[in-house]
Structure formats: structure tokens, C-alpha cells
Design a protein around this motif. Structure first.
Motif, PDB file in Angstrom:
ATOM      1  N   TYR A  71      -7.800  -3.323  12.790  1.00 30.37           N
ATOM      2  CA  TYR A  71      -7.655  -4.486  11.917  1.00 30.37           C
ATOM      3  C   TYR A  71      -7.332  -5.752  12.706  1.00 30.37           C
ATOM      4  O   TYR A  71      -7.742  -6.851  12.324  1.00 30.37           O
ATOM      5  CB  TYR A  71      -6.582  -4.228  10.866  1.00 30.37           C
ATOM      6  CG  TYR A  71      -7.073  -3.433   9.671  1.00 30.37           C
ATOM      7  CD1 TYR A  71      -8.282  -2.744   9.708  1.00 30.37           C
ATOM      8  CD2 TYR A  71      -6.322  -3.361   8.503  1.00 30.37           C
ATOM      9  CE1 TYR A  71      -8.726  -2.011   8.623  1.00 30.37           C
ATOM     10  CE2 TYR A  71      -6.764  -2.630   7.399  1.00 30.37           C
ATOM     11  CZ  TYR A  71      -7.960  -1.964   7.475  1.00 30.37           C
ATOM     12  OH  TYR A  71      -8.397  -1.238   6.385  1.00 30.37           O
TER      13      TYR A  71
ATOM     14  N   ASN B  86      -2.686 -13.501   7.145  1.00 25.86           N
ATOM     15  CA  ASN B  86      -3.012 -12.129   6.770  1.00 25.86           C
ATOM     16  C   ASN B  86      -2.125 -11.167   7.551  1.00 25.86           C
ATOM     17  O   ASN B  86      -2.186 -11.122   8.784  1.00 25.86           O
ATOM     18  CB  ASN B  86      -4.488 -11.836   7.073  1.00 25.86           C
ATOM     19  CG  ASN B  86      -5.427 -12.782   6.360  1.00 25.86           C
ATOM     20  OD1 ASN B  86      -5.278 -13.033   5.164  1.00 25.86           O
ATOM     21  ND2 ASN B  86      -6.382 -13.340   7.087  1.00 25.86           N
TER      22      ASN B  86
ATOM     23  N   THR C 142     -10.654  -6.745  14.843  1.00 27.48           N
ATOM     24  CA  THR C 142     -11.763  -7.267  14.038  1.00 27.48           C
ATOM     25  C   THR C 142     -11.384  -8.530  13.273  1.00 27.48           C
ATOM     26  O   THR C 142     -12.204  -9.077  12.536  1.00 27.48           O
ATOM     27  CB  THR C 142     -12.256  -6.208  13.036  1.00 27.48           C
ATOM     28  OG1 THR C 142     -11.164  -5.807  12.185  1.00 27.48           O
ATOM     29  CG2 THR C 142     -12.805  -4.987  13.754  1.00 27.48           C
TER      30      THR C 142
ATOM     31  N   LYS D 271      -9.283  -8.802  10.843  1.00 28.72           N
ATOM     32  CA  LYS D 271      -8.960  -8.580   9.429  1.00 28.72           C
ATOM     33  C   LYS D 271      -7.536  -9.002   9.121  1.00 28.72           C
ATOM     34  O   LYS D 271      -7.226  -9.407   7.994  1.00 28.72           O
ATOM     35  CB  LYS D 271      -9.175  -7.109   9.066  1.00 28.72           C
ATOM     36  CG  LYS D 271      -9.063  -6.822   7.583  1.00 28.72           C
ATOM     37  CD  LYS D 271      -9.559  -5.423   7.234  1.00 28.72           C
ATOM     38  CE  LYS D 271      -9.540  -5.198   5.729  1.00 28.72           C
ATOM     39  NZ  LYS D 271     -10.095  -3.861   5.357  1.00 28.72           N
TER      40      LYS D 271
END
Length: 299
Positions: free
Chosen positions: A119, A68, A122, A124
Motif C-alpha cells: 500500500y 491517507n 503503490t 495507496k
């Protein structure tokens, strides 16, 4: 590991429930016992949430088959969505090579300047490649890899009222900035009397500036130079403001395996002048050849 944690938490809840039942038999009300079980459940849930927070190691990313990566979706030519709905730009060109060399698919996560750190913290995203300027303050919250670009702050203004010095800005004038950027931090710290008009997204800031909402726009000089080149009627009156900085990939604080891999990757890419090729593929049309050696960093 998650199964073991679940078993431990389940056991903890069971014990708590038994203790609560014993308390009821000793004279406590059922309402008190219920509250104790409820509190234990909340604490257990919080512990489970904490155990799932954080980062994925290099091996975990490889095993998952996907990485990601946070990039901008509205900051051409660095990170944007093209007419075909595909991510493109200088940072994306680099991201594609990371995915290729890791042997994984890329899940792009659209990012705004203000949530880049969030981001990472966390979980993400695994990596941020969103024109992220290295600063001491940010380095306390995330881990930066080696740099791949030089940058400074710049200020663009309408050509019929060029701002060539911050002293040209009147007490009632407003300067547009994007929340969470080094421009906002620099002006707030060094020029607290200058009124700032803040926006979360680059597209919003550009639209506001084009609509005349502000005497100038302060941002990375790469961004304001590109804006002036692409939009007639604007001039970069201050091409460099403050110190010369660098742009680098960032990972979650403590993710050493991914950080070490990125640094090795940057060294390897430097040997083949990868970022010059990246510049020529994504930035040359905007900046021309004159800026290439100034902006590009090869390890």
C-alpha cells in the motif's frame, strides 16, 4: 508537470506514428507499422503509469487537504471499527492527532498485515499506522519513523493444553499465524519444522483459533495477551518470544519530507506524554496499568 509529461508523450507518439508511416512508404507492410505504433503506445502508457506511482510529499498532502492513513479495521484495541462504524484504537488515536496537527482530513484505508508495504509502494496510503513492527528487512522497502510502542512475539493456547515452549509443539501440530507478520517470519526462519496455518486477516485467524484449528496462535504479544484477557479458556504460555522490537509509523521509501515531519511530531508528542494518554484512553481497559510503562514509548 503532468500536462508537460502528457505533451511529451503525445509528441513521442506522433513522431513514432510518422516514422511508422515513412516505413510503410519504403516497403514495410501496414501490419508492421501498426505493430510499431501499438508498441510505442504501450511503452508510453507504461511511462505515464510510472510517473504517477510513488508518494506524495508533505506539501502535496497539505495542499490536497487529505491524508491517507492505513490502519487495521479488525485488530482491537489497536485498530478496529467500533459499533458506530467509526475507526478506533491506539493507532487511530495517534492518527487523529496527526490529521489535527497537519490541518487535514483523514481518509482511513483498511489494511491487512500482508499488504502494508504494498500500500505504501503503490501510493495507496501516505502513512501506515497498523501495528507495524520495525525489522531490517522491512526497512529496506519502507522508511520507518521513530517508535511509539514496544512489542515482542507471544504464543497463546487453550488453558487445558498450554504451550509453554515451542518444544511442546508436536510434528503434526499446527500453529496459527497471520501472513506478513513478524511471527510468520520468525517461525519460518528459526523453526522451519513447525507447521504453520496462515491467514490474511486477524479476524480469520481468531475465528480459526477459537474453532480449534491449531494448538496455538503466535502473534505480537500485545495481541495474544489481549485475546487471553478477553476470552476465557486461553492462556499466554509464552509471553515473550525472540527479541524485543518496536512499533513505528512507516512511509514510502524516500519520502523524506513526510518522514522528517513525523519524527518532529513524535518528539513533540513525547514532551507531552501523548502516548501514555493514548494508552489510558484505548488500552487501559484491556491491559490494565501494569503494562503501561512496558509498552509505551515516548520520545
Amino acid at each position: 508537470m503532468k500536462n508537460n509529461l502528457f505533451k511529451k508523450l503525445s509528441s513521442g507518439l506522433l513522431i513514432t506514428a510518422l516514422i511508422a508511416t515513412a516505413f510503410v512508404g519504403c516497403g514495410n507492410s501496414s501490419a508492421d507499422a501498426g505493430e510499431e505504433v501499438k508498441d510505442a503506445s504501450v511503452e508510453a502508457g507504461a511511462a505515464a503509469a510510472d510517473s504517477n506511482a510513488g508518494f506524495r510529499t508533505l506539501d502535496e498532502i497539505k495542499e490536497s487537504g487529505t491524508i491517507n492513513i492505513g490502519v487495521f479495521s479488525d485488530k482491537s484495541p489497536f485498530g478496529y471499527v467500533d459499533e458506530n462504524g467509526e475507526y478506533a484504537g491506539y493507532d487511530v488515536y495517534f492518527a487523529e492527532r496527526i490529521g489535527e496537527d497537519l490541518g487535514v482530513e483523514i481518509n482511513y484505508v483498511s489494511t491487512e498485515a500482508a499488504n502494508r508495504i504494498e500500500y505504501l509502494q503503490t501510493g495507496k496510503v501516505d502513512i501506515i499506522l497498523a501495528n507495524f513492527t520495525v525489522t531490517e528487512e522491512r526497512a529496506q522497502e519502507v522508511d520507518f519513523a521513530l517508535p511509539y510502542m514496544n512489542v515482542a512475539l507471544g504464543v497463546v493456547s487453550p488453558s487445558d493444553a498450554v504451550i509453554e515452549s515451542l518444544d511442546d509443539i508436536g510434528e503434526d501440530d499446527q500453529v496459527i499465524v497471520i501472513s506478513g507478520t513478524t511471527a510468520e517470519t520468525y517461525l519460518t526462519k528459526n523453526y522451519p519444522d513447525i507447521k504453520l496455518q496462515k491467514y490474511d486477516a486477524y479476524a480469520e485467524a481468531k475465528t480459526a483459533f477459537e474453532n480449534g484449528n491449531g494448538v496455538a496462535w503466535a502473534n505480537d504479544n500485545t495481541e495474544v495477551i489481549a485475546f487471553a484477557i478477553e476470552n476465557e479458556g486461553y492462556t499466554v504460555g509464552i509471553p515473550e518470544l525472540g527479541d524485543q522490537d518496536t512499533i513505528a509509523p512507516a512511509v514510502t521509501k524516500g519520502n523524506e519530507t513526510l518522514l522528517n515531519w513525523l519524527n518532529e511530531e513524535l518528539d513533540t508528542l513525547g514532551d507531552e506524554n501523548f502516548f501514555h494518554a493514548d494508552y489510558e484512553a484505548t488500552l487501559l481497559d484491556t491491559y490494565g496499568a501494569d503494562y503501561e510503562d512496558t509498552l509505551v514509548v515516548e520520545q
